[in-house]
Motif scaffolding. Structure first.
Motif, PDB file in Angstrom:
ATOM      1  N   ALA A 179     -51.425  49.780 -17.494  1.00 30.95           N
ATOM      2  CA  ALA A 179     -50.189  50.463 -17.197  1.00 30.95           C
ATOM      3  C   ALA A 179     -49.213  50.475 -18.313  1.00 30.95           C
ATOM      4  O   ALA A 179     -49.113  49.720 -19.266  1.00 30.95           O
ATOM      5  N   PHE A 180     -48.816  51.835 -18.601  1.00 32.94           N
ATOM      6  CA  PHE A 180     -48.282  52.094 -19.925  1.00 32.94           C
ATOM      7  C   PHE A 180     -46.827  51.782 -19.898  1.00 32.94           C
ATOM      8  O   PHE A 180     -45.924  51.658 -20.983  1.00 32.94           O
ATOM      9  N   ASN A 181     -46.124  51.810 -18.524  1.00 32.59           N
ATOM     10  CA  ASN A 181     -44.707  51.461 -18.362  1.00 32.59           C
ATOM     11  C   ASN A 181     -44.614  51.015 -16.925  1.00 32.59           C
ATOM     12  O   ASN A 181     -45.523  51.204 -16.129  1.00 32.59           O
ATOM     13  N   SER A 182     -43.436  50.864 -16.357  1.00 28.88           N
ATOM     14  CA  SER A 182     -43.199  50.116 -15.042  1.00 28.88           C
ATOM     15  C   SER A 182     -43.625  51.276 -13.949  1.00 28.88           C
ATOM     16  O   SER A 182     -44.102  51.048 -12.968  1.00 28.88           O
ATOM     17  N   ASN A 183     -43.148  52.457 -14.218  1.00 27.11           N
ATOM     18  CA  ASN A 183     -43.469  53.508 -13.154  1.00 27.11           C
ATOM     19  C   ASN A 183     -44.960  53.759 -12.969  1.00 27.11           C
ATOM     20  O   ASN A 183     -45.452  53.724 -12.048  1.00 27.11           O
ATOM     21  N   HIS A 184     -45.517  53.665 -14.202  1.00 26.25           N
ATOM     22  CA  HIS A 184     -47.174  53.968 -14.248  1.00 26.25           C
ATOM     23  C   HIS A 184     -47.525  52.657 -13.399  1.00 26.25           C
ATOM     24  O   HIS A 184     -48.454  52.796 -12.375  1.00 26.25           O
ATOM     25  N   GLN A 185     -47.250  51.406 -13.766  1.00 26.41           N
ATOM     26  CA  GLN A 185     -47.683  50.291 -13.068  1.00 26.41           C
ATOM     27  C   GLN A 185     -47.590  50.400 -11.406  1.00 26.41           C
ATOM     28  O   GLN A 185     -48.384  50.091 -10.744  1.00 26.41           O
ATOM     29  N   ILE A 186     -46.478  50.833 -11.041  1.00 25.45           N
ATOM     30  CA  ILE A 186     -46.144  50.817  -9.569  1.00 25.45           C
ATOM     31  C   ILE A 186     -47.015  51.834  -9.015  1.00 25.45           C
ATOM     32  O   ILE A 186     -47.761  51.667  -7.832  1.00 25.45           O
ATOM     33  N   VAL A 211     -52.081  41.766 -11.344  1.00 32.36           N
ATOM     34  CA  VAL A 211     -50.967  42.402 -12.259  1.00 32.36           C
ATOM     35  C   VAL A 211     -50.804  41.449 -13.227  1.00 32.36           C
ATOM     36  O   VAL A 211     -49.965  40.385 -13.046  1.00 32.36           O
ATOM     37  N   ASP A 212     -51.113  41.667 -14.526  1.00 33.04           N
ATOM     38  CA  ASP A 212     -50.815  40.946 -15.704  1.00 33.04           C
ATOM     39  C   ASP A 212     -50.417  41.631 -16.740  1.00 33.04           C
ATOM     40  O   ASP A 212     -51.426  42.480 -17.418  1.00 33.04           O
ATOM     41  N   SER A 213     -49.203  41.658 -17.150  1.00 38.07           N
ATOM     42  CA  SER A 213     -48.096  40.815 -16.445  1.00 38.07           C
ATOM     43  C   SER A 213     -47.270  41.863 -15.548  1.00 38.07           C
ATOM     44  O   SER A 213     -47.230  42.925 -15.795  1.00 38.07           O
ATOM     45  N   LEU A 214     -46.819  41.270 -14.501  1.00 33.22           N
ATOM     46  CA  LEU A 214     -45.932  41.733 -13.556  1.00 33.22           C
ATOM     47  C   LEU A 214     -44.686  42.421 -14.279  1.00 33.22           C
ATOM     48  O   LEU A 214     -44.146  43.427 -13.928  1.00 33.22           O
ATOM     49  N   THR A 215     -44.129  41.445 -14.952  1.00 36.69           N
ATOM     50  CA  THR A 215     -42.772  41.754 -15.374  1.00 36.69           C
ATOM     51  C   THR A 215     -42.392  42.292 -16.849  1.00 36.69           C
ATOM     52  O   THR A 215     -41.152  42.501 -17.101  1.00 36.69           O
ATOM     53  N   LYS A 234     -36.526  47.814  -8.009  1.00 34.43           N
ATOM     54  CA  LYS A 234     -37.869  48.454  -8.327  1.00 34.43           C
ATOM     55  C   LYS A 234     -38.692  47.494  -8.163  1.00 34.43           C
ATOM     56  O   LYS A 234     -39.866  47.758  -7.604  1.00 34.43           O
ATOM     57  N   LEU A 235     -38.662  46.304  -8.617  1.00 30.34           N
ATOM     58  CA  LEU A 235     -39.445  45.082  -8.751  1.00 30.34           C
ATOM     59  C   LEU A 235     -39.715  44.661  -7.382  1.00 30.34           C
ATOM     60  O   LEU A 235     -40.862  44.302  -6.792  1.00 30.34           O
TER      61      LEU A 235
END
Ligand code: ADP
Ligand code: MG
Length: 323
Positions: A179-186, A211-215, A234-235
């Motif tokens: 996942a390259f950023n938080s949007n991608h992660q979601i 999910v490693d790392s979630l944050t 968002k989280l």
């Protein structure tokens, strides 16, 4: 006698096809969608989408409220993944639970990623061997997934059980996405849902999502007080997506959360994640892991709906997580 999307009132073959293409493969997936989401992806009006969702909710019997006996029935199917360490298992009431989110937080190097790797191996074993006979999806935000570490852990497990295990088989059942950023992660949670649907009737359905790392991405992207509420919102949405994944797939969800030590802070509870409780109470089980002597680690159960607080000592060795 499983219901098809076409069995829902208002869903013809063309709409059903569009829904499937958009990843809504089951009545359950439609039932938990929002009208806006479903309308946009299936190119139908929001009002029509809302009607379809309502029909799906009735059909899937997930109208929002469940009676106690329904919760009881669903929970009969909860599976537990062996952690590799007896004390740790006992503290968790048998192991890491499906249908739940387990958060493990601790400092850099405390062993969060090691626990994830070990569960990715153990979940693939049969229930008699401490697994759920399932495959794994890892959303890797820090590029710390290591196939050679899986190999070591599979070899360790083969020795422990006195059986032959092929690490390549294990690697084939671990699906990793960066996942390259938080949007991608979601967004990757949606892809995970698609993959889980594809594998649902296979001999290795997805029973673990890590999910490693979630944050990490959220911390890096949302700096300063003004953006904290945005980050939180968002989280929270992300965590609800993960809980939905856990329920629909009877899967365990493990999320990691790195916290800083503050040696200059003399008060405050050192077991509380510093930098704010960014997860709040969304995770069902919260574990705090810290280094002890040598390869020993202490894991503390900080929050659980039905288990007492407790501590367990484990070791991180070449063979993986052991007593
Ligand atoms: P984090 O909490 O930051 O995710 P990790 O899970 O990556 O931390 O833990 C890293 C630690 O795990 C290392 O410092 C080491 O103690 C241990 N470790 C990693 N690989 C091995 C191995 N092959 N053999 C023994 N210990 C290992
Ligand atoms: Mg890590």
């Amino acid at each position: 006698t499983e219901m098809l999307l076409e069995d829902l009132p208002g869903v013809g073959p063309a709409t059903a096809e569009k829904l499937r293409e958009a990843g809504f493969n089951s009545i359950e997936a439609v039932a938990v969608a929002s009208p806006a989401e479903l309308g946009a992806t299936a190119e139908i009006g929001e009002a029509t989408a809302a009607k379809i969702i309502n029909a799906a909710r009735q059909a899937a019997d997930i109208g929002g409220f469940e009676t106690g006996d329904m919760v009881f029935e669903r929970r009969q199917h909860i599976g537990k993944i062996n952690t590799g360490c007896i004390e740790f298992n006992e503290m968790m009431g048998g192991g890491i639970e499906s249908q739940s989110i387990t958060e493990i937080y601790g400092e850099f190097g405390s062993g969060k990623t090691q626990v994830g790797h070990q569960l990715a191996v153990n979940v693939q074993l049969s229930p008699e061997q401490g697994g759920l006979g399932g495959s794994v999806i890892i959303i890797d935000t820090e590029n710390t997934f290591r196939p050679d570490r899986i190999q070591q852990m599979v070899e360790g497990k083969a020795n422990e059980l006195g059986i032959e295990l092929d690490y390549e088989d294990f690697l084939k059942n671990i699906h990793v996405a960066r996942a390259f950023n938080s949007n991608h992660q979601i967004l990757l949670v949606d892809s995970a849902m698609d993959l889980a649907n594809e594998l649902k009737d296979s001999d290795k359905p997805v029973r673990l999502l890590i999910v490693d790392s979630l944050t990490a991405h959220f911390r890096a992207e949302y700096i300063g007080r003004g953006t904290l509420a945005d980050r939180q919102q968002k989280l929270n949405k992300h965590l609800h997506g993960l809980q939905r994944f856990a329920n629909l797939n009877n899967a365990a969800v493990l999320v990691t959360n790195q916290v800083m030590s503050k040696p200059d802070a003399f008060f405050g509870d050192p077991t509380k994640p510093i930098g704010g409780h960014i997860l709040g109470h969304t995770a069902t089980f919260r574990l705090y892991i810290r280094k002890s002597k040598g390869d020993k680690r202490i894991v503390k159960l900080v929050d659980s709906p039905n288990l007492p607080e407790g501590e367990a000592v484990l070791s991180v060795t070449r063979d993986g997580i052991v007593d």
